[in-house]
Design a protein around this motif. Structure first.
Motif, PDB file in Angstrom:
ATOM      1  N   THR A 282      82.333  85.495 102.347  1.00  0.00           N
ATOM      2  CA  THR A 282      82.740  86.004 103.782  1.00  0.00           C
ATOM      3  C   THR A 282      81.650  86.989 104.488  1.00  0.00           C
ATOM      4  O   THR A 282      81.771  87.085 105.772  1.00  0.00           O
ATOM      5  CB  THR A 282      84.032  86.786 103.908  1.00  0.00           C
ATOM      6  N   GLY A 283      80.818  87.297 103.535  1.00  0.00           N
ATOM      7  CA  GLY A 283      79.634  88.357 104.255  1.00  0.00           C
ATOM      8  C   GLY A 283      80.051  89.464 103.955  1.00  0.00           C
ATOM      9  O   GLY A 283      79.343  90.724 103.895  1.00  0.00           O
ATOM     10  N   MET A 284      81.405  90.070 103.809  1.00  0.00           N
ATOM     11  CA  MET A 284      82.062  91.253 103.541  1.00  0.00           C
ATOM     12  C   MET A 284      81.685  91.630 102.094  1.00  0.00           C
ATOM     13  O   MET A 284      81.621  91.078 101.329  1.00  0.00           O
ATOM     14  CB  MET A 284      83.580  91.374 103.675  1.00  0.00           C
ATOM     15  N   PHE A 285      81.563  93.027 102.098  1.00  0.00           N
ATOM     16  CA  PHE A 285      81.529  93.606 100.550  1.00  0.00           C
ATOM     17  C   PHE A 285      81.669  94.990 100.553  1.00  0.00           C
ATOM     18  O   PHE A 285      82.097  95.602 101.615  1.00  0.00           O
ATOM     19  CB  PHE A 285      79.724  93.735 100.427  1.00  0.00           C
ATOM     20  N   ILE A 286      81.794  95.521  99.464  1.00  0.00           N
ATOM     21  CA  ILE A 286      82.296  97.077  99.341  1.00  0.00           C
ATOM     22  C   ILE A 286      81.354  97.424  98.278  1.00  0.00           C
ATOM     23  O   ILE A 286      80.474  96.970  97.581  1.00  0.00           O
ATOM     24  CB  ILE A 286      83.879  96.993  98.559  1.00  0.00           C
ATOM     25  N   CYS A 287      81.316  98.853  98.896  1.00  0.00           N
ATOM     26  CA  CYS A 287      80.358  99.794  97.859  1.00  0.00           C
ATOM     27  C   CYS A 287      81.043 101.201  97.591  1.00  0.00           C
ATOM     28  O   CYS A 287      81.837 101.504  98.325  1.00  0.00           O
ATOM     29  CB  CYS A 287      79.072 100.327  98.743  1.00  0.00           C
ATOM     30  N   PHE A 288      80.654 101.578  96.445  1.00  0.00           N
ATOM     31  CA  PHE A 288      80.989 102.833  95.997  1.00  0.00           C
ATOM     32  C   PHE A 288      80.885 103.988  96.911  1.00  0.00           C
ATOM     33  O   PHE A 288      79.877 104.162  97.668  1.00  0.00           O
ATOM     34  CB  PHE A 288      80.504 103.401  94.497  1.00  0.00           C
ATOM     35  N   ASP A 289      82.033 104.862  97.129  1.00  0.00           N
ATOM     36  CA  ASP A 289      81.935 105.978  98.229  1.00  0.00           C
ATOM     37  C   ASP A 289      81.500 107.042  97.864  1.00  0.00           C
ATOM     38  O   ASP A 289      81.399 108.196  98.371  1.00  0.00           O
ATOM     39  CB  ASP A 289      83.159 106.069  98.804  1.00  0.00           C
ATOM     40  N   SER A 290      80.878 107.016  96.507  1.00  0.00           N
ATOM     41  CA  SER A 290      80.166 108.195  95.866  1.00  0.00           C
ATOM     42  C   SER A 290      80.960 109.146  95.353  1.00  0.00           C
ATOM     43  O   SER A 290      80.680 110.170  94.580  1.00  0.00           O
ATOM     44  CB  SER A 290      79.326 109.036  96.909  1.00  0.00           C
ATOM     45  N   MET A 291      82.371 109.037  95.198  1.00  0.00           N
ATOM     46  CA  MET A 291      83.530 109.935  94.734  1.00  0.00           C
ATOM     47  C   MET A 291      84.598 109.108  94.011  1.00  0.00           C
ATOM     48  O   MET A 291      84.829 109.513  92.898  1.00  0.00           O
ATOM     49  CB  MET A 291      83.888 111.025  95.744  1.00  0.00           C
ATOM     50  N   VAL A 292      85.381 108.598  94.859  1.00  0.00           N
ATOM     51  CA  VAL A 292      86.585 108.169  94.497  1.00  0.00           C
ATOM     52  C   VAL A 292      87.192 106.730  94.554  1.00  0.00           C
ATOM     53  O   VAL A 292      87.887 106.148  93.860  1.00  0.00           O
ATOM     54  CB  VAL A 292      87.700 108.942  95.008  1.00  0.00           C
ATOM     55  N   GLY A 293      86.281 105.991  95.331  1.00  0.00           N
ATOM     56  CA  GLY A 293      86.691 104.654  95.715  1.00  0.00           C
ATOM     57  C   GLY A 293      85.666 103.734  96.510  1.00  0.00           C
ATOM     58  O   GLY A 293      84.621 104.111  96.119  1.00  0.00           O
ATOM     59  N   TYR A 294      85.877 102.727  97.339  1.00  0.00           N
ATOM     60  CA  TYR A 294      85.093 101.950  97.778  1.00  0.00           C
ATOM     61  C   TYR A 294      85.257 102.055  99.510  1.00  0.00           C
ATOM     62  O   TYR A 294      86.323 102.115  99.883  1.00  0.00           O
ATOM     63  CB  TYR A 294      85.133 100.675  97.258  1.00  0.00           C
ATOM     64  N   ASN A 295      84.113 101.635 100.066  1.00  0.00           N
ATOM     65  CA  ASN A 295      84.223 101.529 101.528  1.00  0.00           C
ATOM     66  C   ASN A 295      83.646 100.044 101.733  1.00  0.00           C
ATOM     67  O   ASN A 295      82.949  99.655 101.121  1.00  0.00           O
ATOM     68  CB  ASN A 295      83.210 102.182 102.410  1.00  0.00           C
ATOM     69  N   GLU A 296      84.565  99.349 102.620  1.00  0.00           N
ATOM     70  CA  GLU A 296      84.305  98.124 103.003  1.00  0.00           C
ATOM     71  C   GLU A 296      83.419  97.752 104.236  1.00  0.00           C
ATOM     72  O   GLU A 296      83.423  98.586 105.385  1.00  0.00           O
ATOM     73  CB  GLU A 296      85.355  97.242 103.170  1.00  0.00           C
ATOM     74  N   PHE A 297      82.256  96.790 104.016  1.00  0.00           N
ATOM     75  CA  PHE A 297      81.623  96.649 105.081  1.00  0.00           C
ATOM     76  C   PHE A 297      81.328  94.973 105.537  1.00  0.00           C
ATOM     77  O   PHE A 297      81.648  94.162 104.823  1.00  0.00           O
ATOM     78  CB  PHE A 297      80.022  96.997 104.790  1.00  0.00           C
ATOM     79  N   ASP A 298      81.059  94.861 106.935  1.00  0.00           N
ATOM     80  CA  ASP A 298      80.799  93.599 107.339  1.00  0.00           C
ATOM     81  C   ASP A 298      79.316  93.030 106.906  1.00  0.00           C
ATOM     82  O   ASP A 298      78.663  93.701 106.312  1.00  0.00           O
ATOM     83  CB  ASP A 298      81.374  93.435 108.839  1.00  0.00           C
TER      84      ASP A 298
END
Length: 190
Positions: free
Chosen positions: A163-179
């Motif tokens: 889909t082109g979307m991806f997630i990256c670790f947020d440096s502490m507790v979870g992930y952020n989603e990006f297009d």
């Protein structure tokens, strides 16, 4: 009179069934209870305020800029060529075959996806260390993530199309989603 009660009885019964299958938010995963989990309240996990976790500034996090993270150029992270990470071809990680992976299972353990306002947007199940399954707010299976690197996962639809979307670790507790452009969608996983 009897016929008028049947729709009401059916509606009440349906609501009870839905309530049985709904996952209750766990406090340690809820940004409305713990403000440290909310990118709106915690600048360290907000990619708009922390360039180290923003793929527009840190190309090491961006599959569009780093070929080893891109499933179009790295066949080992593509579910089209690597069936081990493809839930539609690997029954061991398919929630339609493995009931414990589905959020409708009363014993389900997983993560929660929230929108930019910290409202519940879906559910995430860790099928393996390399595959995360995605479910929408109604607990319908809607796709999956495949690990590209330690803390970066590419998103695929149910048919294993990127889909082109991806997630990256947020440096502490979870992930952020990006297009696909590396813009933060506001969605985050805890």
């Amino acid at each position: 009179m009897k016929n008028k009660l049947y729709p009401t009885i059916i509606a009440v019964f349906a609501m009870q069934i839905c309530a049985l299958h709904a996952q209750e938010l766990v406090a340690k995963h809820n940004p409305k209870i713990d403000a440290n989990l909310s990118p709106g309240n915690n600048v360290a996990i907000n990619p708009s305020k922390n360039s180290k976790i923003n793929p527009q500034f840190n190309w090491d996090l961006n599959p569009a800029k780093t070929s080893t993270l891109n499933p179009s150029t790295n066949s080992s992270i593509s579910p089209r060529t690597n069936t081990q990470v493809n839930p539609t071809q690997n029954q061991d990680i398919n929630p339609m075959y493995q009931n414990q992976l589905h959020p409708r299972n009363p014993n389900w353990k997983g993560l929660y996806m929230y929108d930019k306002d910290d409202k519940l947007a879906g559910y995430i199940t860790k099928a393996t260390q390399d595959v995360l399954l995605c479910f929408d707010i109604n607990t319908e299976w809607c796709g999956f993530y495949v690990r590209a690197q330690q803390n970066i996962f590419n998103h695929f639809d149910i048919n294993a199309q990127p889909t082109g979307m991806f997630i990256c670790f947020d440096s502490m507790v979870g992930y952020n989603e990006f297009d696909k452009n590396g813009d933060w969608t506001g969605r985050h996983i805890k």
